[in-house]
Design an enzyme around this catalytic site. Structure first.
Site, PDB file in Angstrom:
ATOM      1  N   HIS A 196     -31.016 -17.602  55.127  1.00  0.00           N
ATOM      2  CA  HIS A 196     -30.225 -17.675  53.796  1.00  0.00           C
ATOM      3  C   HIS A 196     -31.097 -17.961  52.775  1.00  0.00           C
ATOM      4  CE1 HIS A 196     -27.365 -20.179  51.541  1.00  0.00           C
ATOM      5  NE2 HIS A 196     -26.422 -19.836  52.158  1.00  0.00           N
ATOM      6  N   CYS A 234     -26.036 -14.679  50.424  1.00  0.00           N
ATOM      7  CA  CYS A 234     -25.146 -15.674  49.695  1.00  0.00           C
ATOM      8  C   CYS A 234     -25.015 -15.568  48.538  1.00  0.00           C
ATOM      9  CB  CYS A 234     -25.463 -17.181  50.016  1.00  0.00           C
ATOM     10  SG  CYS A 234     -24.413 -18.185  49.443  1.00  0.00           S
ATOM     11  N   HIS A 263     -22.239 -14.371  52.785  1.00  0.00           N
ATOM     12  CA  HIS A 263     -21.419 -15.683  52.372  1.00  0.00           C
ATOM     13  C   HIS A 263     -20.880 -15.230  51.003  1.00  0.00           C
ATOM     14  CE1 HIS A 263     -23.634 -18.740  54.858  1.00  0.00           C
ATOM     15  NE2 HIS A 263     -23.246 -18.111  55.638  1.00  0.00           N
ATOM     16  N   ASP A 308     -17.351 -18.928  51.263  1.00  0.00           N
ATOM     17  CA  ASP A 308     -18.299 -19.939  51.442  1.00  0.00           C
ATOM     18  C   ASP A 308     -17.509 -21.039  50.909  1.00  0.00           C
ATOM     19  OD1 ASP A 308     -20.689 -21.157  52.167  1.00  0.00           O
ATOM     20  OD2 ASP A 308     -22.001 -19.765  50.618  1.00  0.00           O
ATOM     21  N   HIS A 309     -18.478 -21.932  50.261  1.00  0.00           N
ATOM     22  CA  HIS A 309     -17.907 -23.306  49.732  1.00  0.00           C
ATOM     23  C   HIS A 309     -16.722 -23.158  48.760  1.00  0.00           C
ATOM     24  CE1 HIS A 309     -22.390 -24.552  49.266  1.00  0.00           C
ATOM     25  NE2 HIS A 309     -22.020 -24.334  50.708  1.00  0.00           N
ATOM     26  N   TYR A 322     -16.080 -27.977  52.037  1.00  0.00           N
ATOM     27  CA  TYR A 322     -15.605 -27.207  53.170  1.00  0.00           C
ATOM     28  C   TYR A 322     -14.241 -27.892  53.637  1.00  0.00           C
ATOM     29  CZ  TYR A 322     -19.957 -25.195  53.931  1.00  0.00           C
ATOM     30  OH  TYR A 322     -21.232 -24.472  53.596  1.00  0.00           O
TER      31      TYR A 322
END
Length: 351
Positions: A196, A234, A263, A308-309, A322
């Protein structure tokens, strides 16, 4: 493309019953969270986790993450023992059907933010990184997600000093050693290892970070020339720096078959280089999400992806970044773009 969703185990406020109701969801991305970094995960814990997920008609093919012990990153202490334990974790996860492991090599801190619940203009709240705030933060007195709470102030101070002395080239040397040790095991087990990127992709508190841009990613991938040695690409982490052209990176590394895991999220970069996490919608941030997904489609990406977030919306409370609702919206948005690309491709192939 295989749509997945991050799940933090039985203590996660978001349940597997809720995740399985998201359209197009095939599996969850999870880990064994009660084992300290550097230790071997019990086979019983791995199997129990897998069975719980399968009961909800989801798969456990991606693990995020198997943490890399600080001794490995610093090349000191019990680092050789911890590397052997890491190899054993790869073997045990492969036996349980895991196909991909996401990990990072960020010193001390995982993703770093200055505020966890900044209210945005639409009334939602999100993770943000304001440089002015970060400049005032004392890492010895703060506690944020990704900051290992097991370290006291003295231990944290020693770690920070050790990394500052190590520097970028020292960190590269230790990363190269780690990769050359673990990738043969990953190849034997047919497990894809996706690193990552650093989040954010620049030094924090004077500590080096190295998985930050195209030049450094090229250097990283050259360490071991094999498809099992790859990236968790990501968009939000690399996208914090507008010098990173995310669609171009996807096309480059996707064509080389080096993206193991995607991501996908948006980010709004501010004038001073600070950033706010936004909804996935392109116009809400600084990234062109449709172009990002088109890049994945153009290279024939068949791997794992997850929204993702997400922001906290509709009054939801939970783990910062999350929650269920905004990430579920993100998954639907990504699936919508993908379905459109698929149908357009099918139409064009008929004419």
């Amino acid at each position: 493309m295989k749509m997945t969703f991050r799940w933090y185990g039985k203590d996660d406020p978001v349940t597997l019953d809720e995740i399985r109701q998201i359209p197009g969801m095939t599996g969850v991305v999870t880990a064994v969270y009660d084992v300290p970094p550097g230790q071997v995960w019990p086979k019983e814990s791995i199997q129990e986790l897998k069975e719980e997920i399968q009961k909800h008609h989801l798969t456990m093919e991606v693990i995020e993450s198997v943490p890399v012990h600080e001794d490995i990153k610093l090349g000191r202490g019990r680092y050789k023992e911890y590397i052997e334990n890491y190899k054993e974790n790869i073997r045990r996860l492969a036996e349980a059907g895991v196909k991909c492991i996401c990990y990072n090599f960020m010193p001390v801190f995982d993703w770093t933010r200055s505020r966890l619940n900044q209210t945005l203009k639409d009334g939602s709240n999100a993770l943000v990184y304001y440089k002015e705030d970060v400049d005032k933060m004392d890492p010895l007195k703060m506690s944020l997600p990704g900051w290992d709470a097991s370290y006291g102030p003295e231990e944290m101070a020693e770690l920070i000093e050790a990394y500052q002395k190590l520097g970028e080239e020292g960190l590269w040397k230790n990363l190269e050693y780690f990769i050359r040790e673990i990738i043969p095991t990953a190849i034997d087990c047919d497990v894809y290892m996706g690193i990552h990127p650093d989040d954010p992709p620049w030094p924090v508190f004077g500590i080096p970070r190295i998985i930050t841009n195209e030049k450094n990613i090229d250097r990283f991938l050259k360490i071991y020339d094999d498809k099992h040695h790859g990236l968790t690409l990501c968009s939000g982490s690399l996208g914090c720096s507008l010098d990173n052209d995310i669609p171009a990176l996807i096309r480059k590394y996707g064509a080389e078959n080096r993206i193991c895991f995607a991501h996908v999220r948006n980010i709004k970069v501010l004038e001073d280089g600070s950033f706010e996490e936004s909804s996935h919608l392109s116009k809400d941030g600084s990234l062109d999400m449709a172009e990002i997904m088109k890049a994945y489609h153009d290279v024939g990406f068949e791997g794992y992806v997850r929204p993702d977030h997400g922001r906290m919306i509709w009054g939801e409370q939970g783990r910062p970044g999350y929650g269920l609702y905004d990430r579920a919206l993100g998954a639907a948005y990504i699936n919508g773009i993908w379905e459109t690309l698929e149908k357009m491709s099918d139409r064009d192939s008929r004419y």
